[in-house]
Design a protein around this motif. Structure first.
Motif, PDB file in Angstrom:
ATOM      1  N   PRO A   1       0.841  -1.206   0.000  1.00 60.18           N
ATOM      2  CA  PRO A   1       0.000   0.000   0.000  1.00 60.18           C
ATOM      3  C   PRO A   1       0.872   1.249   0.000  1.00 60.18           C
ATOM      4  O   PRO A   1       1.939   1.276   0.610  1.00 60.18           O
ATOM      5  CB  PRO A   1      -0.802  -0.122   1.299  1.00 60.18           C
ATOM      6  N   LEU A   2       0.413   2.278  -0.688  1.00 67.20           N
ATOM      7  CA  LEU A   2       1.197   3.508  -0.806  1.00 67.20           C
ATOM      8  C   LEU A   2       0.903   4.521   0.290  1.00 67.20           C
ATOM      9  O   LEU A   2       1.698   5.425   0.516  1.00 67.20           O
ATOM     10  CB  LEU A   2       0.949   4.154  -2.176  1.00 67.20           C
ATOM     11  N   TRP A   3      -0.223   4.387   0.980  1.00 66.56           N
ATOM     12  CA  TRP A   3      -0.583   5.416   1.960  1.00 66.56           C
ATOM     13  C   TRP A   3       0.414   5.564   3.106  1.00 66.56           C
ATOM     14  O   TRP A   3       0.613   6.686   3.576  1.00 66.56           O
ATOM     15  CB  TRP A   3      -2.007   5.220   2.483  1.00 66.56           C
ATOM     16  N   PRO A   4       1.081   4.499   3.588  1.00 65.60           N
ATOM     17  CA  PRO A   4       2.031   4.742   4.684  1.00 65.60           C
ATOM     18  C   PRO A   4       3.179   5.663   4.266  1.00 65.60           C
ATOM     19  O   PRO A   4       3.530   6.602   4.989  1.00 65.60           O
ATOM     20  CB  PRO A   4       2.536   3.350   5.051  1.00 65.60           C
ATOM     21  N   ALA A   5       3.757   5.401   3.109  1.00 63.91           N
ATOM     22  CA  ALA A   5       4.871   6.245   2.652  1.00 63.91           C
ATOM     23  C   ALA A   5       4.379   7.649   2.345  1.00 63.91           C
ATOM     24  O   ALA A   5       5.045   8.636   2.650  1.00 63.91           O
ATOM     25  CB  ALA A   5       5.525   5.635   1.422  1.00 63.91           C
ATOM     26  N   LYS A   6       3.202   7.752   1.756  1.00 67.32           N
ATOM     27  CA  LYS A   6       2.657   9.075   1.436  1.00 67.32           C
ATOM     28  C   LYS A   6       2.256   9.834   2.700  1.00 67.32           C
ATOM     29  O   LYS A   6       2.235  11.064   2.690  1.00 67.32           O
ATOM     30  CB  LYS A   6       1.463   8.951   0.492  1.00 67.32           C
ATOM     31  N   SER A   7       1.958   9.149   3.774  1.00 65.15           N
ATOM     32  CA  SER A   7       1.573   9.804   5.029  1.00 65.15           C
ATOM     33  C   SER A   7       2.774  10.359   5.789  1.00 65.15           C
ATOM     34  O   SER A   7       2.623  11.297   6.577  1.00 65.15           O
ATOM     35  CB  SER A   7       0.832   8.815   5.930  1.00 65.15           C
ATOM     36  N   VAL A   8       3.931   9.796   5.563  1.00 66.07           N
ATOM     37  CA  VAL A   8       5.135  10.259   6.255  1.00 66.07           C
ATOM     38  C   VAL A   8       5.500  11.686   5.817  1.00 66.07           C
ATOM     39  O   VAL A   8       5.981  12.479   6.618  1.00 66.07           O
ATOM     40  CB  VAL A   8       6.305   9.280   6.002  1.00 66.07           C
ATOM     41  N   ILE A   9       5.228  12.003   4.562  1.00 67.85           N
ATOM     42  CA  ILE A   9       5.605  13.325   4.046  1.00 67.85           C
ATOM     43  C   ILE A   9       4.847  14.438   4.769  1.00 67.85           C
ATOM     44  O   ILE A   9       5.482  15.350   5.305  1.00 67.85           O
ATOM     45  CB  ILE A   9       5.421  13.393   2.516  1.00 67.85           C
ATOM     46  N   PRO A  10       3.511  14.410   4.845  1.00 68.12           N
ATOM     47  CA  PRO A  10       2.844  15.493   5.577  1.00 68.12           C
ATOM     48  C   PRO A  10       3.127  15.474   7.078  1.00 68.12           C
ATOM     49  O   PRO A  10       3.109  16.523   7.728  1.00 68.12           O
ATOM     50  CB  PRO A  10       1.359  15.286   5.279  1.00 68.12           C
ATOM     51  N   LEU A  11       3.426  14.306   7.628  1.00 68.68           N
ATOM     52  CA  LEU A  11       3.801  14.243   9.039  1.00 68.68           C
ATOM     53  C   LEU A  11       5.092  15.022   9.276  1.00 68.68           C
ATOM     54  O   LEU A  11       5.167  15.885  10.154  1.00 68.68           O
ATOM     55  CB  LEU A  11       3.959  12.785   9.481  1.00 68.68           C
ATOM     56  N   GLY A  12       6.098  14.737   8.482  1.00 71.31           N
ATOM     57  CA  GLY A  12       7.381  15.425   8.633  1.00 71.31           C
ATOM     58  C   GLY A  12       7.300  16.908   8.311  1.00 71.31           C
ATOM     59  O   GLY A  12       7.803  17.744   9.057  1.00 71.31           O
ATOM     60  N   THR A  13       6.634  17.257   7.219  1.00 74.74           N
ATOM     61  CA  THR A  13       6.554  18.671   6.843  1.00 74.74           C
ATOM     62  C   THR A  13       5.618  19.437   7.770  1.00 74.74           C
ATOM     63  O   THR A  13       5.838  20.623   8.017  1.00 74.74           O
ATOM     64  CB  THR A  13       6.119  18.841   5.372  1.00 74.74           C
ATOM     65  N   GLY A  14       4.607  18.762   8.307  1.00 73.20           N
ATOM     66  CA  GLY A  14       3.726  19.424   9.280  1.00 73.20           C
ATOM     67  C   GLY A  14       4.473  19.775  10.556  1.00 73.20           C
ATOM     68  O   GLY A  14       4.333  20.889  11.090  1.00 73.20           O
TER      69      GLY A  14
END
Length: 182
Positions: A136-149
């Motif tokens: 699934p792609l959502w875990p990797a895609k979720s890390v980006i807004p977590l870090g940038t947030g």
């Protein structure tokens, strides 16, 4: 609770999150090294590489980068070009540092907003990789807004801290160095 106490509390929680994410980023490096080493050893000794190890490494690389960004900003460890800023006064340097933080805050707020949307879309649609193993792609895609947030929160805290020091006429941190010239 007054404003200064609230900012101190947020800063303390933010620092704890940044440290935890930095450790997770470091653990990701170790996991990538172990995966790559195991893949190479198995490929050349048993002719049995690890399936989709390249895709897993790509996912881990996203975590490596975006989990470490907030901590790096907290220690002001990003690469800076000091050719012109070293010639400025401490007050002017701090002012332009605040401007730079504000520009970064705006840019990373947009990145956070858009990547959160893409992560949510990947979650809702069940988006996955097209390899042998469908990750699934959502875990990797979720890390980006977590870090940038979290980077956005750190930039806001830096703006408040630097503005307070600028208005108070203090140009050096507790160690006696100019944080913006590191």
């Amino acid at each position: 609770m007054d404003t200064a106490s609230a900012i101190t509390a947020v800063s303390r929680y933010e620092a704890a999150l940044e440290r935890a994410m930095a450790y997770l980023s470091a653990a990701t490096v170790i996991a990538m090294m172990l995966l790559t080493t195991a893949d190479v050893v198995l490929r050349y000794t048993l002719n049995r590489p690890i399936q989709d190890s390249f895709e897993l490494s790509q996912f881990m690389l996203v975590g490596l980068v975006f989990l470490g960004i907030p901590y790096l900003q907290s220690i002001r460890g990003h690469v800076t070009v000091e050719f012109i800023t070293n010639r400025l006064s401490a007050t002017t340097r701090r002012f332009w540092g605040i401007v730079g933080h504000a520009i970064g805050l705006f840019a990373f707020a947009v990145v956070t907003w858009r990547t959160a949307y893409f992560a949510w879309q990947a979650w809702e649609t069940g988006d996955f990789t097209m390899g042998i193993i469908q990750y699934p792609l959502w875990p990797a895609k979720s890390v980006i807004p977590l870090g940038t947030g979290l980077l956005c929160i750190r930039l806001m805290l830096d703006i408040v801290q630097d503005s307070t020091m600028l208005w108070a006429g203090r140009h050096k941190d507790a160690a006696g160095t100019l944080p913006l010239s590191t």
